[in-house]
Enzyme design. Sequence first.
Site, PDB file in Angstrom:
ATOM      1  N   SER A 128       0.762  -1.263   0.418  1.00 20.92           N
ATOM      2  CA  SER A 128       0.378   0.022  -0.126  1.00 20.92           C
ATOM      3  C   SER A 128       1.275   1.565   0.051  1.00 20.92           C
ATOM      4  CB  SER A 128      -1.081  -0.070   1.196  1.00 20.92           C
ATOM      5  OG  SER A 128      -1.190   1.794   1.720  1.00 20.92           O
ATOM      6  N   TYR A 137      -2.045  -0.594  10.973  1.00 21.97           N
ATOM      7  CA  TYR A 137      -1.752  -1.405   9.703  1.00 21.97           C
ATOM      8  C   TYR A 137      -1.186  -0.413   9.421  1.00 21.97           C
ATOM      9  CZ  TYR A 137      -3.782  -1.427   4.599  1.00 21.97           C
ATOM     10  OH  TYR A 137      -3.410  -1.978   3.437  1.00 21.97           O
TER      11      TYR A 137
END
Length: 343
Positions: free
Chosen positions: A199, A212
Amino acid sequence: MNILLEFFVVTFRVLWAFVLAAAKWLVRPKEKSVAGQVCLITGAGSGLGRLFALEFARRRALLVLWDINTQSNEETAGMVRHIYREMAEAAAAIAPRVAGDGEKDAPPHCNLQVYTYTCDVGKRENVYSTAERVRKEVGEVSVLVNNAGVVSGHHLLECPDELIERTMMVNCHAHFWTTKAFLPKMLEMNHGHIVTVASSLGLFSTAGVEDYCASKFGAVGFHESLSHELKAAEKDGIKTTLVCPYLVDTGMFRGCRIRKEIESFLPPLKPEYCVKQAMRAILTDQPMICTPRLMYMVTFMKSILPFEAVVCMYRFLGADKCMYPFIAQRKQATNNNEAKNGI
């Protein structure tokens, strides 16, 4: 070799690498074939994982789909089988014409299949046992797409330790387990491709999603170190691709918002666009793909600017608290579920 001479050689190679990279921007490299190769995708039951499965199916890869949700995984498999049937029917339709024209090379018949396995990639022993089943029932994996991911959606001090551990296990540690399971045969054959779906939050971070971001930074670090290890071992037949997209509209971060004046210029990515860009990178052996390309600039600026300058830019873009609406929605949904269940 004299160190000065070696320095000039290295300088030339670095400049040549820039020339080759520029050439690839101007002239699109030819895509390699993955027809008949075993491709394993984790988190294939939905989102990007499902779209990756469909794209590899269209390129006649033999699919192995892993997901913790059996039903959604089977739904993806059904879509893949539909694509296989369409390709088989198309091949059967043109075969008589090819034979009638006297062509020697008729389209080959490929017995394409899709295999599904229910696997929790956050559990090491589950990964190893499922990998052993794949080797016995399907064969050795040539393309490994580490795609599975989760998000807790809690501020650090409100996030249960179990959810933090779960995020790290699925988003980061699972890459170690799957790679350890399938890399040995790739090394033996000097052939394979490992894809890490990370990501943009593995390259730069924002507030409210510490677990995350940490897991994605870990996945990026793992991927880069693995790539260097393969180069050091001179295993040039094993390729790696790091996929770092901006916010993708899969519903995973529903509610995430940047500044409304900026949002029209930088909207969430369509999942189909994200996967098509990633597939192009994978099939041309591109080491890394950031989508959109603006993410390269953001990563570079984050690396050279003072921290306070980065904070100013975040505040201007509305990126400093962009996850707060998403976290609030998750918290409200949790409270509603607890109320519904009488907790």
